[in-house]
Design a protein around this motif. Structure first.
Motif, short mmCIF file in Angstrom:
data_model
loop_
_atom_site.label_atom_id
_atom_site.label_comp_id
_atom_site.label_asym_id
_atom_site.label_seq_id
_atom_site.Cartn_x
_atom_site.Cartn_y
_atom_site.Cartn_z
N ALA A 89 0.84 -1.20 0.00
CA ALA A 89 0.00 0.00 0.00
C ALA A 89 0.87 1.25 0.00
O ALA A 89 1.95 1.27 0.61
CB ALA A 89 -0.91 0.02 1.23
N TYR A 90 0.39 2.27 -0.67
CA TYR A 90 1.04 3.58 -0.61
C TYR A 90 0.05 4.55 0.01
O TYR A 90 -1.06 4.74 -0.50
CB TYR A 90 1.46 4.05 -2.00
CG TYR A 90 2.03 5.46 -1.98
CD1 TYR A 90 3.31 5.69 -1.50
CD2 TYR A 90 1.27 6.55 -2.40
CE1 TYR A 90 3.83 6.98 -1.46
CE2 TYR A 90 1.78 7.83 -2.36
CZ TYR A 90 3.06 8.03 -1.89
OH TYR A 90 3.58 9.31 -1.83
N MET A 91 0.45 5.18 1.13
CA MET A 91 -0.47 6.01 1.91
C MET A 91 -0.11 7.49 1.88
O MET A 91 -0.62 8.27 2.66
CB MET A 91 -0.51 5.50 3.35
CG MET A 91 -0.95 4.04 3.47
SD MET A 91 -0.78 3.34 5.14
CE MET A 91 -2.05 4.24 6.03
N GLY A 92 0.79 7.87 0.96
CA GLY A 92 1.22 9.25 0.87
C GLY A 92 0.47 10.03 -0.19
O GLY A 92 -0.54 9.57 -0.73
N PRO A 93 0.97 11.22 -0.53
CA PRO A 93 0.33 12.06 -1.55
C PRO A 93 0.26 11.34 -2.89
O PRO A 93 1.24 10.75 -3.34
CB PRO A 93 1.25 13.29 -1.62
CG PRO A 93 1.98 13.31 -0.32
CD PRO A 93 2.15 11.88 0.08
N LYS A 94 -0.90 11.40 -3.53
CA LYS A 94 -1.10 10.65 -4.78
C LYS A 94 -0.16 11.11 -5.89
O LYS A 94 0.20 10.33 -6.78
CB LYS A 94 -2.56 10.79 -5.23
CG LYS A 94 -3.58 10.23 -4.24
CD LYS A 94 -3.50 8.73 -4.12
CE LYS A 94 -4.43 8.18 -3.05
NZ LYS A 94 -5.85 8.36 -3.33
N GLU A 95 0.26 12.37 -5.84
CA GLU A 95 1.14 12.88 -6.90
C GLU A 95 2.61 12.51 -6.69
O GLU A 95 3.46 12.83 -7.51
CB GLU A 95 1.02 14.41 -6.99
CG GLU A 95 1.60 15.19 -5.82
CD GLU A 95 0.65 15.31 -4.62
OE1 GLU A 95 0.98 16.08 -3.70
OE2 GLU A 95 -0.40 14.63 -4.64
N LYS A 96 2.92 11.80 -5.60
CA LYS A 96 4.31 11.44 -5.30
C LYS A 96 4.51 9.93 -5.17
O LYS A 96 5.41 9.48 -4.49
CB LYS A 96 4.76 12.14 -4.01
CG LYS A 96 4.76 13.66 -4.10
CD LYS A 96 5.30 14.30 -2.84
CE LYS A 96 5.25 15.83 -2.94
NZ LYS A 96 6.10 16.34 -4.02
N VAL A 97 3.68 9.14 -5.84
CA VAL A 97 3.80 7.68 -5.74
C VAL A 97 5.12 7.23 -6.36
O VAL A 97 5.35 7.47 -7.56
CB VAL A 97 2.62 6.99 -6.45
CG1 VAL A 97 2.76 5.47 -6.33
CG2 VAL A 97 1.30 7.45 -5.87
N PRO A 98 6.00 6.58 -5.59
CA PRO A 98 7.27 6.10 -6.15
C PRO A 98 7.11 4.72 -6.78
O PRO A 98 6.04 4.09 -6.68
CB PRO A 98 8.16 6.01 -4.91
CG PRO A 98 7.22 5.64 -3.81
CD PRO A 98 5.89 6.31 -4.14
N GLY A 99 8.16 4.24 -7.43
CA GLY A 99 8.16 2.87 -7.91
C GLY A 99 8.26 1.90 -6.75
O GLY A 99 8.76 2.24 -5.67
N LEU A 100 7.78 0.68 -6.96
CA LEU A 100 7.91 -0.35 -5.92
C LEU A 100 9.38 -0.62 -5.63
O LEU A 100 10.23 -0.53 -6.52
CB LEU A 100 7.22 -1.63 -6.37
CG LEU A 100 5.69 -1.61 -6.34
CD1 LEU A 100 5.12 -2.74 -7.19
CD2 LEU A 100 5.18 -1.73 -4.91
N PRO A 101 9.71 -0.98 -4.38
CA PRO A 101 11.11 -1.22 -4.04
C PRO A 101 11.67 -2.44 -4.77
O PRO A 101 11.03 -3.49 -4.82
CB PRO A 101 11.08 -1.45 -2.52
CG PRO A 101 9.68 -1.90 -2.25
CD PRO A 101 8.81 -1.17 -3.23
N HIS A 102 12.85 -2.30 -5.32
CA HIS A 102 13.48 -3.40 -6.07
C HIS A 102 14.19 -4.32 -5.07
O HIS A 102 15.39 -4.18 -4.81
CB HIS A 102 14.48 -2.85 -7.08
CG HIS A 102 15.03 -3.89 -8.00
ND1 HIS A 102 14.50 -4.16 -9.23
CD2 HIS A 102 16.06 -4.75 -7.85
CE1 HIS A 102 15.18 -5.13 -9.81
NE2 HIS A 102 16.14 -5.50 -8.99
N LEU A 103 13.43 -5.25 -4.50
CA LEU A 103 13.97 -6.19 -3.52
C LEU A 103 14.28 -7.51 -4.21
O LEU A 103 13.46 -8.03 -4.96
CB LEU A 103 12.95 -6.40 -2.40
CG LEU A 103 12.52 -5.14 -1.64
CD1 LEU A 103 11.39 -5.44 -0.69
CD2 LEU A 103 13.71 -4.54 -0.90
#
Length: 425
Positions: free
Chosen positions: A134-148
């Motif tokens: 889940a991403y719970m921050g500002p919608k305009e700042k969604v980052p890419g998923l972490p490359h794990l």
């Protein structure tokens, strides 16, 4: 040590607090994919960063994570009907889609446009590595998923277990970047293939006061612990990685066939969900290995209750400590590596009183991690400076490792360092 004020800032996770807002800039694991396996399946309750939420998969297979209280009269949507591309409250039939939009208000007149004025809080959800994020921050700042690394492997190469701890998430994760405690707290319990071979144990016991190289990076902090060995020409190195804010990678056994780490997810200020991940970069993990994580004489987790998600070893029963086992060589007297760590971090109280600490040179990694979190939270609150680690998921493509290196060569000058540091996938 931290001041009382900085300790409070470090531990607060709710929306509107400096740390809570900073944590919301990152993708957060909250469930396994098989918890929402198919369209219109049963919804699930989710508690994350102090918020009560409900997750569901709609008729089209889309994933939603929305607040668990109907905006009509506050009834819990968890009890709702998941049907026809929406979650319908059982109280008055209001229905919401995965984006939080109200689709129907059967309790209102047919000509009413009231439903267009009501909306649930909703968060984007993505699938990766058999995990829901889940991403719970500002919608305009969604980052890419972490490359794990483990998230890029087949399910047969990964083993995952979760359990809950009753303490703040930061003190829970601190043990993972504290290499000096391994030779004490876990003495007599090491030996699982993913954690330490007999060769690793000999090196850990030979030198119990490692020297540190601590380096701030794009993704978090690299924590390299150097120990002397019986061979003066070789140093034993264990390199931990902390991926801001939730992910830790533990140095594997020296043969490097297995890797493991944790994700420390704040449910609220005083409760943490611990994700234990083991992976094999080049082969499948056998069924026997999977069973040994929670069984056998030296389990990683010995007392997980599958119903509650808690450990049966608790503060109330002194984590089932056996003084007899302690006298016979199990240093802590507590069975289970996770139980050992949980005993000390929950024993500090729900929120550690860091202003009373007396930190030494072995605590440099913990100091660096705390400083990074506090500084990033303050910078975001002060002038909107986004945390560097949240800008791109690609920066998380690193790994922890263990090796014997030439003692006459500086760590950063050794060509093996650059090779070992990068994830293979």
């Amino acid at each position: 040590m931290l001041t009382r004020e900085d300790n409070e800032l470090l531990c607060q996770t709710t929306a509107g607090t400096p740390m809570g807002e900073m944590l919301r800039r990152f993708w957060i694991p909250f469930a396994m994919v098989d918890q929402l396996p198919s369209p219109d399946c049963d919804p699930i309750e989710v508690h994350l960063l102090g918020e009560h939420l409900v997750g569901f998969r709609d008729s089209s297979g889309r994933l939603g994570l929305v607040e668990d209280f109907c905006p009509h009269r506050g009834a819990p949507l968890f009890y709702g009907r998941n049907e026809e591309n929406g979650l319908r409250c059982i109280y008055h039939g209001w229905k919401f889609d995965v984006d939080g939009r109200c689709l129907e208000m059967p309790s209102e007149p047919a000509k009413s446009n009231f439903k267009d004025k009501v909306r649930l809080v909703s968060y984007p959800v993505r699938e990766m590595g058999n995990v829901l994020w889940a991403y719970m921050g500002p919608k305009e700042k969604v980052p890419g998923l972490p490359h794990l690394e483990w998230a890029q492997l087949n399910a047969s190469q990964v083993h995952m277990v979760r359990y809950n701890q009753e303490c703040n998430w930061v003190q829970a994760l601190e043990g993972d970047i504290d290499s000096s405690h391994v030779g004490f707290l876990h003495r007599g319990a090491l030996g699982q293939e993913m954690a330490a071979s007999q060769e690793d144990i000999q090196h850990l016991m030979f030198d119990t006061s490692p020297r540190w190289i601590v380096e701030n990076t794009e993704y978090g902090v690299m924590l390299a612990a150097q120990r002397n060995t019986k061979d003066p020409s070789k140093d034993y190195w264990r390199i931990n990685q902390w991926l801001e804010p939730f992910v830790t990678m533990i140095p594997p056994a020296i043969h490097q066939r297995r890797a493991h780490g944790h994700m420390w997810v704040p449910l609220d200020d005083e409760h943490t969900e611990v994700w234990c991940v083991q992976w094999a970069p080049d082969e499948e993990i056998s069924q026997g290995e999977r069973l040994l994580v929670e069984g056998g004489p030296l389990p990683h987790i010995a007392t997980k209750d599958p119903v509650t998600g808690r450990l049966r070893a608790t503060k109330e029963n002194h984590f089932l400590q056996s003084r007899e086992l302690q006298r016979k060589g199990l240093y802590s007297g507590i069975v289970g590596v996770r139980e050992q760590d949980t005993a000390v971090v929950e024993g500090m109280g729900a929120i550690a009183r860091r202003w009373r600490e007396h930190l030494g040179t072995s605590d440099l990694p913990v100091i660096a991690m705390r400083r990074r979190l506090v500084n990033d939270a303050k910078a975001l609150a002060a002038d909107g400076t986004e945390p560097m680690a949240a800008r791109s998921g690609e920066v998380f493509g690193v790994r922890s490792w263990t090796a014997l290196l030439d003692s006459q060569q500086a760590f950063k000058d050794n060509p093996e360092v650059a090779v070992q540091m990068k994830a293979r996938y």
